[in-house]
Design a protein around this motif. Structure first.
Motif, PDB file in Angstrom:
ATOM      1  N   GLY A   5      12.768  -5.579  14.141  1.00 28.87           N
ATOM      2  CA  GLY A   5      13.793  -6.398  14.781  1.00 28.87           C
ATOM      3  C   GLY A   5      13.213  -7.677  15.354  1.00 28.87           C
ATOM      4  O   GLY A   5      12.396  -8.331  14.712  1.00 28.87           O
ATOM      5  N   ASP A   6      13.592  -7.997  16.608  1.00 32.99           N
ATOM      6  CA  ASP A   6      13.128  -9.275  17.182  1.00 32.99           C
ATOM      7  C   ASP A   6      11.956  -9.063  18.145  1.00 32.99           C
ATOM      8  O   ASP A   6      11.658  -9.917  18.977  1.00 32.99           O
ATOM      9  N   ARG A   7      11.292  -7.924  18.006  1.00 35.46           N
ATOM     10  CA  ARG A   7      10.111  -7.705  18.852  1.00 35.46           C
ATOM     11  C   ARG A   7       9.030  -8.728  18.547  1.00 35.46           C
ATOM     12  O   ARG A   7       8.953  -9.242  17.436  1.00 35.46           O
ATOM     13  N   PRO A   8       8.120  -9.010  19.496  1.00 38.60           N
ATOM     14  CA  PRO A   8       6.919  -9.780  19.153  1.00 38.60           C
ATOM     15  C   PRO A   8       6.069  -8.955  18.183  1.00 38.60           C
ATOM     16  O   PRO A   8       5.851  -7.757  18.423  1.00 38.60           O
ATOM     17  N   ILE A   9       5.654  -9.561  17.080  1.00 37.65           N
ATOM     18  CA  ILE A   9       4.975  -8.837  16.010  1.00 37.65           C
ATOM     19  C   ILE A   9       3.581  -9.393  15.789  1.00 37.65           C
ATOM     20  O   ILE A   9       3.400 -10.623  15.676  1.00 37.65           O
ATOM     21  N   TYR A  10       2.594  -8.490  15.710  1.00 40.41           N
ATOM     22  CA  TYR A  10       1.252  -8.882  15.285  1.00 40.41           C
ATOM     23  C   TYR A  10       1.026  -8.326  13.889  1.00 40.41           C
ATOM     24  O   TYR A  10       1.170  -7.122  13.671  1.00 40.41           O
ATOM     25  N   VAL A  11       0.677  -9.197  12.944  1.00 45.95           N
ATOM     26  CA  VAL A  11       0.480  -8.787  11.556  1.00 45.95           C
ATOM     27  C   VAL A  11      -1.014  -8.665  11.281  1.00 45.95           C
ATOM     28  O   VAL A  11      -1.761  -9.646  11.442  1.00 45.95           O
ATOM     29  N   SER A  12      -1.460  -7.466  10.943  1.00 47.75           N
ATOM     30  CA  SER A  12      -2.877  -7.245  10.652  1.00 47.75           C
ATOM     31  C   SER A  12      -3.019  -6.804   9.194  1.00 47.75           C
ATOM     32  O   SER A  12      -2.486  -5.756   8.806  1.00 47.75           O
ATOM     33  N   ILE A  13      -3.691  -7.620   8.401  1.00 47.92           N
ATOM     34  CA  ILE A  13      -3.780  -7.368   6.959  1.00 47.92           C
ATOM     35  C   ILE A  13      -5.212  -7.054   6.554  1.00 47.92           C
ATOM     36  O   ILE A  13      -6.086  -7.940   6.564  1.00 47.92           O
ATOM     37  N   ASP A  14      -5.465  -5.808   6.239  1.00 47.19           N
ATOM     38  CA  ASP A  14      -6.740  -5.403   5.662  1.00 47.19           C
ATOM     39  C   ASP A  14      -6.601  -5.662   4.170  1.00 47.19           C
ATOM     40  O   ASP A  14      -5.704  -5.104   3.527  1.00 47.19           O
ATOM     41  N   ILE A  15      -7.447  -6.488   3.622  1.00 48.98           N
ATOM     42  CA  ILE A  15      -7.300  -6.893   2.220  1.00 48.98           C
ATOM     43  C   ILE A  15      -7.388  -5.676   1.294  1.00 48.98           C
ATOM     44  O   ILE A  15      -6.931  -5.744   0.142  1.00 48.98           O
ATOM     45  N   ASP A  16      -7.926  -4.561   1.770  1.00 50.68           N
ATOM     46  CA  ASP A  16      -7.977  -3.376   0.906  1.00 50.68           C
ATOM     47  C   ASP A  16      -6.620  -2.704   0.745  1.00 50.68           C
ATOM     48  O   ASP A  16      -6.507  -1.681   0.059  1.00 50.68           O
ATOM     49  N   VAL A  17      -5.571  -3.302   1.363  1.00 50.65           N
ATOM     50  CA  VAL A  17      -4.205  -2.837   1.053  1.00 50.65           C
ATOM     51  C   VAL A  17      -3.919  -3.128  -0.421  1.00 50.65           C
ATOM     52  O   VAL A  17      -3.151  -2.403  -1.064  1.00 50.65           O
ATOM     53  N   LEU A  18      -4.571  -4.172  -0.943  1.00 52.89           N
ATOM     54  CA  LEU A  18      -4.406  -4.499  -2.367  1.00 52.89           C
ATOM     55  C   LEU A  18      -5.220  -3.527  -3.217  1.00 52.89           C
ATOM     56  O   LEU A  18      -6.264  -3.017  -2.792  1.00 52.89           O
ATOM     57  N   ASP A  19      -4.744  -3.319  -4.426  1.00 53.30           N
ATOM     58  CA  ASP A  19      -5.483  -2.471  -5.362  1.00 53.30           C
ATOM     59  C   ASP A  19      -6.870  -3.086  -5.596  1.00 53.30           C
ATOM     60  O   ASP A  19      -7.014  -4.313  -5.579  1.00 53.30           O
ATOM     61  N   PRO A  20      -7.887  -2.267  -5.828  1.00 57.49           N
ATOM     62  CA  PRO A  20      -9.217  -2.824  -6.101  1.00 57.49           C
ATOM     63  C   PRO A  20      -9.233  -3.831  -7.251  1.00 57.49           C
ATOM     64  O   PRO A  20     -10.090  -4.706  -7.298  1.00 57.49           O
ATOM     65  N   ALA A  21      -8.255  -3.753  -8.146  1.00 59.43           N
ATOM     66  CA  ALA A  21      -8.185  -4.748  -9.233  1.00 59.43           C
ATOM     67  C   ALA A  21      -7.847  -6.127  -8.676  1.00 59.43           C
ATOM     68  O   ALA A  21      -8.262  -7.149  -9.216  1.00 59.43           O
ATOM     69  N   ALA A  22      -7.087  -6.149  -7.581  1.00 60.23           N
ATOM     70  CA  ALA A  22      -6.654  -7.413  -6.971  1.00 60.23           C
ATOM     71  C   ALA A  22      -7.546  -7.810  -5.816  1.00 60.23           C
ATOM     72  O   ALA A  22      -7.509  -8.953  -5.360  1.00 60.23           O
ATOM     73  N   ALA A  23      -8.359  -6.859  -5.340  1.00 56.10           N
ATOM     74  CA  ALA A  23      -9.257  -7.161  -4.217  1.00 56.10           C
ATOM     75  C   ALA A  23     -10.495  -6.277  -4.313  1.00 56.10           C
ATOM     76  O   ALA A  23     -10.686  -5.349  -3.533  1.00 56.10           O
ATOM     77  N   PRO A  24     -11.365  -6.558  -5.289  1.00 59.04           N
ATOM     78  CA  PRO A  24     -12.583  -5.753  -5.421  1.00 59.04           C
ATOM     79  C   PRO A  24     -13.591  -6.015  -4.296  1.00 59.04           C
ATOM     80  O   PRO A  24     -14.403  -5.164  -3.970  1.00 59.04           O
ATOM     81  N   GLY A  25     -13.490  -7.194  -3.706  1.00 57.74           N
ATOM     82  CA  GLY A  25     -14.459  -7.619  -2.692  1.00 57.74           C
ATOM     83  C   GLY A  25     -14.105  -7.107  -1.314  1.00 57.74           C
ATOM     84  O   GLY A  25     -13.713  -7.882  -0.442  1.00 57.74           O
ATOM     85  N   THR A  26     -14.252  -5.786  -1.146  1.00 54.38           N
ATOM     86  CA  THR A  26     -13.906  -5.206   0.155  1.00 54.38           C
ATOM     87  C   THR A  26     -14.757  -3.963   0.361  1.00 54.38           C
ATOM     88  O   THR A  26     -15.327  -3.428  -0.604  1.00 54.38           O
TER      89      THR A  26
END
Ligand SMILES: N=C(N)NCCCC(=O)O
Ligand SMILES: [Zn+2]
Ligand SMILES: [Zn+2]
Length: 321
Positions: free
Chosen positions: A238-259
């Motif tokens: 909703g309209d809460r204050p949001i902090y977005v934390s993105i660990d690049i390993d959320v992507l498949d290793p094909a899209a982010a092997p460097g992790t």
């Protein structure tokens, strides 16, 4: 004498003009944007945090900020899908790096806290590029002072709400448990997206729920689609204050092997970028992109993905016409 030719029309100072300076040249800043000291203040500051002593497997994320900057040179001024010039409607600047103690995690966390706080003196919001996921905890501590408990929108293959590793409370696998214990997060509005792979036990999931998180697993993307995930996010946050934390390993290793801790069966970069675009208009108070480890990357695949993640986050934070 610098040969940087910043394109400016009297408004925000944008990236170096690509018609004057070839893309492979120019400042080593994110998207070839001006350095913060060159513009004084910014709506969004890009802050590197060179720390990876909290990792449990492959190291190297201390080199992530430089790699992501180097991979961001092709980013251009106009975002057609969000229909915005992210660097033209707001001042975005590169706030440089926090180089913290690599030998003492407690001291490093204190250094990140102090450096992030100081950067907020001249930046409205900060997009942090790490570094390993340990860095999310000091950032949430600082943001809590201004916003109270924030809803954490956490993209990752991993829960990162584990308790300790070898007795250590502060690692890249524990930031969100510590944050929840310290009252830094909104337990009615936080969620993980992209969780997958083997866990230590079923208790990992029951603990995680108590700590305030809902889970959208990577396996659900096929049925839900990016639009369905976007809907879940809006409904949860909703309209809460949001902090977005993105660990690049959320992507498949094909899209982010460097992790450092890759898990098979991840998101495509197209899915992640589509979900991030849907955040436009939400109350984003800050964001990070962590766990990029260049030593394991090839042809800048991971660096480019992280740079585009940053671009869509900056676009989503832009004021809408
Ligand atoms: N990559 C992050 N942030 N966490 C990984 C934790 C991996 C593990 O506990 O096995
Ligand atoms: Zn992870
Ligand atoms: Zn993580």
């Amino acid at each position: 004498m610098s040969n940087d030719t910043f394109s400016t029309t009297g408004g925000p100072v944008g990236p170096v003009d690509a018609t004057m300076v070839p893309r492979y040249a120019g400042p080593a800043t994110f998207a070839r944007l001006p350095a913060l000291e060159a513009v004084g203040r910014a709506d969004i500051g890009i802050l590197g945090v060179l720390f990876d002593s909290g990792v449990s497997y492959r190291p190297g994320a201390r080199f992530g900020p430089g790699h992501i900057r180097a991979s961001s040179k092709l980013l251009r001024n106009y975002n057609p899908i969000q229909d915005v010039e992210p660097f033209g409607v707001q001042q975005v600047a590169d706030a440089g790096d926090l180089a913290v103690n690599p030998f003492d995690i407690d001291d490093a966390i204190a250094g990140i806290d102090a450096g992030y706080r100081a950067t907020l003196d001249t930046c409205g919001r900060i997009l942090t590029i790490g570094g390993d996921h340990t860095i999310a905890l000091p950032i949430l501590r600082v943001l809590h002072e201004a916003h109270g408990p924030v809803a954490v929108l956490h993209f990752d293959a991993h829960l990162d709400t584990w308790d300790t590793y070898f007795g250590a409370a502060y690692t890249h696998g524990t930031p969100f448990r510590r944050a929840s214990e310290e009252g830094l997060i909104d337990k009615t509005g936080s969620m993980h997206v992209g969780i997958r792979g083997p866990l230590y036990s079923r208790k990992d999931l029951t603990d995680d729920e108590v700590l305030g998180f809902q889970v959208v697993g990577s396996h659900q993307l096929d049925d839900m689609g990016a639009a369905g995930v976007a809907e879940r996010i809006r409904a949860r946050m909703g309209d809460r204050p949001i902090y977005v934390s993105i660990d690049i390993d959320v992507l498949d290793p094909a899209a982010a092997p460097g992790t450092g801790t890759p898990e098979a069966g991840g998101l495509t970069s197209r899915e992640l970028l589509a979900i991030l675009r849907s955040l436009q208009g939400l109350n984003l108070v800050g964001a990070d992109i962590v766990e990029v480890s260049p030593a394991y990357d090839h042809a800048e695949i991971t660096g480019i993905a992280a740079a585009h993640v940053g671009y869509e986050l900056i676009s989503a934070m832009a004021p809408q016409a």
